[in-house]
Design a protein around this motif. Structure first.
Motif, PDB file in Angstrom:
ATOM      1  N   ASP A  12       0.820  -1.215  -0.239  1.00 42.43           N
ATOM      2  CA  ASP A  12       0.071   0.039  -0.260  1.00 42.43           C
ATOM      3  C   ASP A  12       0.882   1.219   0.021  1.00 42.43           C
ATOM      4  OD1 ASP A  12       1.263  -0.276   2.477  1.00 42.43           O
ATOM      5  OD2 ASP A  12      -0.710   0.283   3.561  1.00 42.43           O
ATOM      6  N   LEU A  13       2.120   1.137  -0.388  1.00 43.68           N
ATOM      7  CA  LEU A  13       2.922   2.235  -0.511  1.00 43.68           C
ATOM      8  C   LEU A  13       2.481   3.465  -1.463  1.00 43.68           C
ATOM      9  CD1 LEU A  13       6.539   0.747  -0.638  1.00 43.68           C
ATOM     10  CD2 LEU A  13       5.696   2.042   1.194  1.00 43.68           C
ATOM     11  N   LEU A  14       1.875   3.030  -2.446  1.00 44.15           N
ATOM     12  CA  LEU A  14       1.195   4.348  -3.465  1.00 44.15           C
ATOM     13  C   LEU A  14       0.186   5.004  -2.779  1.00 44.15           C
ATOM     14  CD1 LEU A  14       1.066   2.750  -7.049  1.00 44.15           C
ATOM     15  CD2 LEU A  14       2.486   4.376  -5.961  1.00 44.15           C
ATOM     16  N   GLU A  15      -0.734   4.169  -1.818  1.00 52.18           N
ATOM     17  CA  GLU A  15      -1.814   4.822  -1.068  1.00 52.18           C
ATOM     18  C   GLU A  15      -1.145   5.512  -0.018  1.00 52.18           C
ATOM     19  OE1 GLU A  15      -1.735   1.635  -1.986  1.00 52.18           O
ATOM     20  OE2 GLU A  15      -3.783   0.833  -2.317  1.00 52.18           O
ATOM     21  N   LYS A  16      -0.236   5.188   0.848  1.00 52.51           N
ATOM     22  CA  LYS A  16       0.376   6.026   1.765  1.00 52.51           C
ATOM     23  C   LYS A  16       1.145   7.212   1.132  1.00 52.51           C
ATOM     24  CE  LYS A  16       2.646   3.630   4.925  1.00 52.51           C
ATOM     25  NZ  LYS A  16       3.747   2.593   5.536  1.00 52.51           N
ATOM     26  N   TYR A  17       1.629   6.954   0.024  1.00 47.34           N
ATOM     27  CA  TYR A  17       2.585   8.252  -0.213  1.00 47.34           C
ATOM     28  C   TYR A  17       1.535   9.255  -0.697  1.00 47.34           C
ATOM     29  CZ  TYR A  17       5.295  10.967  -3.624  1.00 47.34           C
ATOM     30  OH  TYR A  17       6.037  11.803  -4.302  1.00 47.34           O
ATOM     31  N   LEU A  18       0.303   8.992  -1.225  1.00 46.14           N
ATOM     32  CA  LEU A  18      -0.823   9.852  -1.808  1.00 46.14           C
ATOM     33  C   LEU A  18      -1.373  10.511  -0.392  1.00 46.14           C
ATOM     34  CD1 LEU A  18      -2.808   8.281  -4.539  1.00 46.14           C
ATOM     35  CD2 LEU A  18      -1.819  10.311  -4.502  1.00 46.14           C
ATOM     36  N   LEU A  19      -1.332  10.030   0.856  1.00 45.07           N
ATOM     37  CA  LEU A  19      -1.887  10.361   1.781  1.00 45.07           C
ATOM     38  C   LEU A  19      -0.689  10.915   3.027  1.00 45.07           C
ATOM     39  CD1 LEU A  19      -4.127   7.284   2.437  1.00 45.07           C
ATOM     40  CD2 LEU A  19      -5.133   9.657   1.734  1.00 45.07           C
ATOM     41  N   GLY A  20       0.532  11.117   2.406  1.00 44.91           N
ATOM     42  CA  GLY A  20       1.343  11.628   2.974  1.00 44.91           C
ATOM     43  C   GLY A  20       1.926  11.055   4.400  1.00 44.91           C
ATOM     44  N   THR A  21       1.810   9.605   4.361  1.00 43.21           N
ATOM     45  CA  THR A  21       2.190   8.927   5.785  1.00 43.21           C
ATOM     46  C   THR A  21       3.258   7.911   5.405  1.00 43.21           C
ATOM     47  OG1 THR A  21       0.824   7.197   4.922  1.00 43.21           O
ATOM     48  CG2 THR A  21      -0.245   8.900   6.545  1.00 43.21           C
ATOM     49  N   THR A  22       4.095   8.423   4.203  1.00 42.40           N
ATOM     50  CA  THR A  22       5.443   7.542   4.042  1.00 42.40           C
ATOM     51  C   THR A  22       6.674   7.981   4.723  1.00 42.40           C
ATOM     52  OG1 THR A  22       5.527   8.643   1.784  1.00 42.40           O
ATOM     53  CG2 THR A  22       4.681   6.502   1.769  1.00 42.40           C
ATOM     54  N   THR A  23       7.538   7.167   5.119  1.00 43.14           N
ATOM     55  CA  THR A  23       8.739   7.649   5.558  1.00 43.14           C
ATOM     56  C   THR A  23       9.440   8.157   4.267  1.00 43.14           C
ATOM     57  OG1 THR A  23      10.010   5.571   5.136  1.00 43.14           O
ATOM     58  CG2 THR A  23       9.032   5.783   7.266  1.00 43.14           C
ATOM     59  N   ASN A  24      10.846   8.933   4.745  1.00 47.24           N
ATOM     60  CA  ASN A  24      11.347   9.516   3.709  1.00 47.24           C
ATOM     61  C   ASN A  24      12.071   8.362   2.620  1.00 47.24           C
ATOM     62  OD1 ASN A  24      11.351  12.076   4.574  1.00 47.24           O
ATOM     63  ND2 ASN A  24      12.970  12.072   5.805  1.00 47.24           N
ATOM     64  N   GLU A  25      12.526   7.336   3.470  1.00 44.18           N
ATOM     65  CA  GLU A  25      12.836   6.008   2.465  1.00 44.18           C
ATOM     66  C   GLU A  25      11.985   5.578   1.369  1.00 44.18           C
ATOM     67  OE1 GLU A  25      14.987   1.665   3.331  1.00 44.18           O
ATOM     68  OE2 GLU A  25      14.768   2.932   4.795  1.00 44.18           O
ATOM     69  N   GLU A  26      10.570   5.250   2.087  1.00 46.41           N
ATOM     70  CA  GLU A  26       9.421   5.064   1.268  1.00 46.41           C
ATOM     71  C   GLU A  26       9.041   5.722   0.190  1.00 46.41           C
ATOM     72  OE1 GLU A  26       7.002   2.105   4.768  1.00 46.41           O
ATOM     73  OE2 GLU A  26       6.682   4.225   4.422  1.00 46.41           O
ATOM     74  N   SER A  27       9.074   7.312   0.536  1.00 47.72           N
ATOM     75  CA  SER A  27       8.960   8.212  -0.396  1.00 47.72           C
ATOM     76  C   SER A  27       9.648   8.116  -1.713  1.00 47.72           C
ATOM     77  CB  SER A  27       8.964   9.598   0.154  1.00 47.72           C
ATOM     78  OG  SER A  27       7.849   9.769   1.036  1.00 47.72           O
ATOM     79  N   ARG A  32      11.003   6.800  -7.108  1.00 49.22           N
ATOM     80  CA  ARG A  32      12.033   5.896  -8.115  1.00 49.22           C
ATOM     81  C   ARG A  32      10.939   5.053  -9.003  1.00 49.22           C
ATOM     82  NH1 ARG A  32      15.016   1.488  -7.594  1.00 49.22           N
ATOM     83  NH2 ARG A  32      14.244   1.168  -5.445  1.00 49.22           N
ATOM     84  N   TYR A  33       9.999   4.392  -8.300  1.00 47.97           N
ATOM     85  CA  TYR A  33       9.161   3.348  -8.996  1.00 47.97           C
ATOM     86  C   TYR A  33       8.288   4.011 -10.250  1.00 47.97           C
ATOM     87  CZ  TYR A  33      10.297  -1.032  -7.006  1.00 47.97           C
ATOM     88  OH  TYR A  33      11.100  -2.276  -6.910  1.00 47.97           O
ATOM     89  N   ILE A  34       7.917   5.093  -9.727  1.00 46.73           N
ATOM     90  CA  ILE A  34       6.819   6.182 -10.570  1.00 46.73           C
ATOM     91  C   ILE A  34       7.762   6.436 -11.824  1.00 46.73           C
ATOM     92  CG2 ILE A  34       5.606   8.269 -11.024  1.00 46.73           C
ATOM     93  CD1 ILE A  34       4.722   7.629  -7.884  1.00 46.73           C
ATOM     94  N   ALA A  35       8.906   6.875 -11.474  1.00 48.19           N
ATOM     95  CA  ALA A  35       9.846   7.364 -12.728  1.00 48.19           C
ATOM     96  C   ALA A  35      10.138   6.304 -13.534  1.00 48.19           C
ATOM     97  CB  ALA A  35      10.815   8.253 -12.051  1.00 48.19           C
ATOM     98  N   MET A  36      10.575   5.282 -13.105  1.00 48.22           N
ATOM     99  CA  MET A  36      11.173   4.162 -13.819  1.00 48.22           C
ATOM    100  C   MET A  36      10.176   3.268 -14.764  1.00 48.22           C
ATOM    101  SD  MET A  36      14.069   2.786 -11.039  1.00 48.22           S
ATOM    102  CE  MET A  36      14.663   1.646 -12.251  1.00 48.22           C
ATOM    103  N   TYR A  37       8.909   3.035 -14.004  1.00 46.70           N
ATOM    104  CA  TYR A  37       7.941   2.000 -14.405  1.00 46.70           C
ATOM    105  C   TYR A  37       6.587   2.819 -14.886  1.00 46.70           C
ATOM    106  CZ  TYR A  37      11.504  -0.829 -12.163  1.00 46.70           C
ATOM    107  OH  TYR A  37      12.560  -1.475 -11.783  1.00 46.70           O
TER     108      TYR A  37
END
Length: 252
Positions: A12-27, A32-37
């Motif tokens: 659920d990293l994409l959902e967490k990223y959208l909601l601003g609850t990821t750590t710096n490492e997760e973000s 990186r995945y969004i840019a690469m794939y």
């Protein structure tokens, strides 16, 4: 490589990223995945659109009159300070007037402090309510969007044939919700009530009302081998479920 992308999307990293609850490492990983794939970028765009629509649908309005109350509170404090200086000047001419004014302003100050505490408490309660609401909205979004969520259709028995509901259960996130889309008409002295049996304990979830939309969800307490019940109870609800009036159940 496709397996790597699939594993990433199952989190659920994409959902967490959208909601601003990821750590710096997760973000960093998500970006990186969004840019690469392209597959990840496409999934991110879809989730972003869904979140915007979901947020608009569940937007929380500021309580009416809150702004006016705060402004009135500020003006009242200013007026109180102005009166304080006026009485202080007058009190300098006579000791008795000074004593009377001091006593008066002591009481005024106590009242102002009490009112300030009330306003502060109201604002803190509002913050807590908004925080809880946002957390619930985040969980609903995850349940509806996450691929691990299981969907169960719930139908009423012969006592409530028109009853329709859908339960959403995510065993990975340990979240469960139900959407009651249709309730039959009942006599005026009766109502539908929701219950959940979790870890051997019966939990009263309150009186049921029809959902206004398909995304209007009611939280169910999650537990291993939990069971939800809908019963017919006297108007106002009951403290314990009336077993003979169970009209629907769902094992989740």
């Amino acid at each position: 490589m496709k397996e790597k992308i699939r594993i990433f999307l199952d989190t659920d990293l994409l959902e967490k990223y959208l909601l601003g609850t990821t750590t710096n490492e997760e973000s960093f990983q998500v970006e990186r995945y969004i840019a690469m794939y392209p597959e990840v970028a496409k999934e991110f765009d879809v989730l972003q659109e869904n979140l915007e629509a979901f947020a608009k649908m569940h937007a929380v309005k500021t309580p009416e009159g809150l702004k006016e109350k705060i402004i009135a509170r500020i003006r009242g404090e200013k007026a109180g300070r102005k009166r304080f200086f006026q009485y202080a000047v007058a009190a300098s001419f006579a000791a008795c007037l000074f004593a009377a004014a001091s006593y008066f302003f002591y009481n005024q100050n106590q009242n102002l402090q009490q009112e300030n505490e009330m306003v502060t408490n109201q604002i803190e309660l509002l913050k807590e309510d908004m925080k809880a609401g946002l957390e619930d909205m985040r969980n609903q979004f995850i349940v509806l969007q996450n691929k691990n969520t299981k969907k169960y259709n719930v139908n009423g028995n012969k006592k409530a044939k028109e009853l329709k509901a859908v339960a959403y259960v995510n065993p990975v996130k340990k979240l469960s919700y139900i959407n009651v889309s249709k309730l039959p008409n009942l006599p005026e002295d009766q109502c539908f009530q929701m219950w959940a049996e979790v870890n051997g304990e019966m939990v009263n979830l309150g009186i049921l009302k029809e959902a206004q939309s398909q995304d209007n969800l009611m939280e169910l307490p999650y537990g291993e081998e939990a069971v939800g019940y809908i019963t017919i109870e006297p108007l106002g609800g009951n403290e314990t479920p009336t077993v003979e009036n169970i009209v629907a159940n769902i094992a989740y």
